[in-house]
Design a protein around this motif. Structure first.
Motif, short mmCIF file in Angstrom:
data_model
loop_
_atom_site.label_atom_id
_atom_site.label_comp_id
_atom_site.label_asym_id
_atom_site.label_seq_id
_atom_site.Cartn_x
_atom_site.Cartn_y
_atom_site.Cartn_z
N MET A 35 -76.41 -9.97 16.89
CA MET A 35 -76.41 -9.95 15.43
C MET A 35 -76.83 -8.57 14.92
SD MET A 35 -75.61 -11.93 13.05
CE MET A 35 -75.72 -13.64 13.53
N HIS A 36 -76.22 -8.17 13.81
CA HIS A 36 -76.55 -6.90 13.18
C HIS A 36 -77.87 -7.04 12.43
CE1 HIS A 36 -72.41 -4.91 13.14
NE2 HIS A 36 -72.27 -6.04 13.78
N GLY A 37 -78.98 -6.88 13.08
CA GLY A 37 -80.24 -7.03 12.37
C GLY A 37 -80.66 -8.48 12.29
N LEU A 38 -81.48 -8.79 11.29
CA LEU A 38 -82.04 -10.14 11.20
C LEU A 38 -81.24 -10.95 10.20
CD1 LEU A 38 -85.81 -9.30 11.15
CD2 LEU A 38 -84.60 -10.49 12.94
N LEU A 39 -80.34 -11.75 10.69
CA LEU A 39 -79.53 -12.60 9.83
C LEU A 39 -79.41 -13.95 10.50
CD1 LEU A 39 -77.61 -12.94 7.37
CD2 LEU A 39 -75.77 -12.26 8.86
N ARG A 40 -79.61 -15.01 9.71
CA ARG A 40 -79.45 -16.35 10.26
C ARG A 40 -78.18 -16.93 9.67
NH1 ARG A 40 -83.17 -21.10 8.14
NH2 ARG A 40 -82.21 -22.89 9.15
N LEU A 41 -77.28 -17.39 10.52
CA LEU A 41 -76.07 -18.06 10.06
C LEU A 41 -76.23 -19.54 10.39
CD1 LEU A 41 -73.23 -15.72 11.36
CD2 LEU A 41 -74.20 -15.77 9.09
N ILE A 42 -76.17 -20.39 9.37
CA ILE A 42 -76.16 -21.83 9.61
C ILE A 42 -74.70 -22.22 9.77
CG2 ILE A 42 -76.74 -24.09 8.70
CD1 ILE A 42 -78.91 -22.68 7.07
N LEU A 43 -74.35 -22.70 10.95
CA LEU A 43 -72.95 -23.00 11.24
C LEU A 43 -72.78 -24.50 11.40
CD1 LEU A 43 -72.42 -20.33 14.02
CD2 LEU A 43 -71.77 -20.14 11.64
N GLU A 44 -71.69 -25.00 10.91
CA GLU A 44 -71.32 -26.38 11.14
C GLU A 44 -70.08 -26.33 12.01
OE1 GLU A 44 -71.05 -28.59 7.53
OE2 GLU A 44 -69.98 -30.22 8.53
N LEU A 45 -70.18 -26.90 13.21
CA LEU A 45 -69.11 -26.75 14.18
C LEU A 45 -68.39 -28.07 14.39
CD1 LEU A 45 -70.90 -24.70 16.97
CD2 LEU A 45 -69.44 -23.84 15.19
N ASP A 46 -67.07 -27.99 14.43
CA ASP A 46 -66.26 -29.13 14.83
C ASP A 46 -65.59 -28.71 16.13
OD1 ASP A 46 -64.64 -31.25 15.08
OD2 ASP A 46 -63.32 -30.78 13.40
N GLY A 47 -66.16 -29.15 17.25
CA GLY A 47 -65.73 -28.60 18.52
C GLY A 47 -66.14 -27.15 18.58
N GLU A 48 -65.16 -26.26 18.75
CA GLU A 48 -65.52 -24.85 18.76
C GLU A 48 -65.09 -24.16 17.47
OE1 GLU A 48 -65.62 -21.21 21.98
OE2 GLU A 48 -64.14 -22.79 22.23
N THR A 49 -64.57 -24.93 16.52
CA THR A 49 -64.13 -24.36 15.25
C THR A 49 -65.27 -24.42 14.25
OG1 THR A 49 -61.97 -25.28 15.75
CG2 THR A 49 -62.31 -24.46 13.52
N VAL A 50 -65.45 -23.36 13.52
CA VAL A 50 -66.50 -23.33 12.50
C VAL A 50 -65.97 -23.97 11.23
CG1 VAL A 50 -68.07 -21.86 11.22
CG2 VAL A 50 -67.36 -21.20 13.50
#
Lengths: 396, 163
Positions: A48-63
């Protein structure tokens, strides 16, 4: 405040904010009884470029959903700036986007000079542009390395940082610092160039031009893995890019012909010749091509600056304690990541009443919410490479 | 798909911009100066003015929204760029300690994060915003808005002794 106003306010915050701004996805199952998976990427993640949190919702491997959470590096620079005298804000701006320090200083200084209405010595303007373009080289070239590092290639970043290291050596000789320069001052620049520096820059550019094709174009551009990982990834249309408020390479890689240096000219850019680089594809590969071509344009600008640079003073006489008249000052520069704007509001005292930074990293990151859904999980990092955000920039 | 950027002489275009604004809205103040259109408008018509700037005049880019705490009222500056040298600068003032203004996210979607930031730092509520959360500060258990002038920082210094 009337009761009606109160109700409206509560409504707008509670209904829209707290419910739609969910940090976890609801438990919804599809026809096969499968539910989506929540995953946190960051804030501490090796790619990650620095301190960033991404909350991801995944369906299989698709975001399905991507929600950036910022603020891990927030220092409230704007509040600190309100409590300092005008010249003392310049070292703070170095800490904003720490890969474009010169541009941050230049933007802030332009805003204050807009309030003060001072005459800048022409030599100082040339030195400013020279430094900014060197900074752009020192930002664009490593960003290619970061992109390749995210794709799993370790070699390019070593070549990229070799170039950055050499530019930093030039900066060190000119400003005395390698990253936090505090060089561009209100009314001019801190000091004149040392006598041997123009020749050193010429020598460096000569070497860079020889190395450029082999180290950054031939090594990367035709690589099959690079193409398969970047072509068609993060594609966006021109309308979408403008709607999201993108500027800089992420906007120009879709084909929108916009550059602050040409369209909102500042300093001595009208006197210099350069091309605004655009590409039509609007994907990660296009942004790479735009950055490569912009680096070459920067070399062209640096050469013109060195050739045309007049002799003379580098600092206007302003006095020590600045008290601009009441009003608004605006400064707008093209940083390597896009439009960096500063809005300074003065109340007539020696400290700014309000300083507002429009940082390109912050605005360009809206792309994450819009573009990432529908892509695979491993495509997130190339898309981050398209934006090339800097932690100090989006977190102010 | 290609976007068409506005064509034509900048000064004349800006003049016609301003005529359009004057005829359609009750502006408090307006002026054209060096490719900059300055407008001071009451808060209720900000979305209408911005809609006009985007739809009729082709100003496609919202650069930023600045909020200034004037202690008792809030001054908002919307900076719009037409990408060809023209600037439309819309200013408005919201009275009161708990300010509310209509969102412009339906006109300029990029305003989304700018308005979130303004809410986080100043507590300005944007009515109709799709996702009005804090950007930087903690989501829960933090009821302050740090850029308000009433939020004092501990190291505040004055420079009275310095010459």
């Amino acid at each position: 405040m009337s009761m009606l106003g109160q109700d409206k306010r509560e409504e707008s915050i509670t209904l829209s904010g707290r419910e739609s701004g969910r940090l976890a996805s609801p438990d919804v199952r599809d026809e096969f009884g499968l539910e989506t998976l929540d995953m946190n990427m960051g804030p501490q993640h090796p790619a990650m470029h620095g301190l960033l949190r991404l909350i991801l919702e995944l369906d299989g491997e698709t975001v399905v959903r991507c929600d950036p959470v910022m603020g891990y590096l927030h220092r409230c620079q704007e509040k600190i700036a309100e409590n300092r005298m005008y010249p003392a804000v310049i070292p703070l701006t170095d800490r904003l986007d720490y890969f474009a320090n010169m541009h941050n200083e230049h933007g802030y200084v332009l805003a204050v000079e807009d309030l003060l209405d001072v005459e800048i010595p022409p030599r100082a303007e040339y030195i400013r542009v020279l430094m900014c373009e060197l900074m752009r080289l020192a930002s664009h070239i490593p960003s290619l390395g970061f992109l390749m590092l995210e794709l799993g290639a370790f070699t390019p970043i070593l070549y990229c940082f070799r170039e950055r290291e050499r530019i930093q050596t030039i900066f060190e000789a000119v400003t005395g610092a390698r990253m936090m320069f505090h060089y561009i001052r209100i009314g001019g620049v801190k000091a004149d160039l040392p006598p041997d520096i123009p020749q050193k820059i010429w020598d460096y550019l000569e070497g860079l031009e020889q190395r450029f094709q082999s180290d950054f174009v031939d090594l990367i551009q035709g690589n099959e893995i690079f193409i398969s990982r970047t072509r068609g990834v993060g594609t966006m249309s021109q309308e979408k890019a403008l709607e999201m408020g993108l500027t800089g390479p992420p906007l120009r890689c879709t084909g929108v012909d916009f550059d602050i240096r040409r369209d909102y000219p500042y300093s001595i850019y009208p006197e210099l010749e350069f091309d605004v680089i655009t590409d039509q594809a609007g994907d990660v590969e296009a942004s790479y091509r735009v950055r490569i071509a912009e680096a070459l344009q920067s070399i062209r600008l640096i050469k013109q600056c060195l050739e045309k640079m007049p002799e003379g003073e580098v600092m206007g006489d302003l006095g020590r304690r600045l008290r601009p008249a009441e009003g608004d000052g605006f400064g707008r520069v093209e940083s390597p990541r896009g439009e960096f704007s500063v809005h300074v509001v003065s109340d007539g005292s020696d400290t700014p009443y309000r300083v507002h930074y429009r940082d390109p990293s912050f605005c360009n990151m809206q792309l994450l919410q819009e573009v990432i859904p529908g892509h695979y999980l491993p495509d997130i990092m190339p898309i981050m490479g398209l934006i090339d955000p800097v932690s100090g920039g989006w977190d102010k | 798909m290609a976007v068409t950027l506005p064509e034509g002489n900048l000064q004349s275009r800006l003049k016609s911009y301003l005529d359009g604004f004057n005829n359609q809205h009750g502006l408090e103040e307006s002026a054209v100066e060096n490719n900059v259109v300055r407008l001071v408008v009451p808060p209720e018509i900000v979305p209408a003015v911005l809609t006009m700037a985007r739809e009729a005049l082709g100003v496609l880019h919202l650069a930023f929204i600045t909020v200034v705490d004037r202690q008792g009222s809030f001054e908002l500056t919307y900076e719009l760029l037409d990408l060809r040298g023209g600037i439309v600068r819309v200013k408005t003032t919201i009275e009161g300690e708990e300010p509310v203004i209509d969102t412009v996210t339906n006109i300029y979607p990029t305003a989304n994060w700018h308005e979130r930031e303004a809410y986080d730092m100043f507590g300005v509520a944007f009515k109709g915003h799709p996702d009005l959360r804090r950007t930087y500060m903690w989501q829960d258990h933090f009821d302050h808005h740090p850029l308000l002038k009433s939020f004092e920082i501990s190291t505040r210094r004055t420079f009275e002794g310095l010459r």
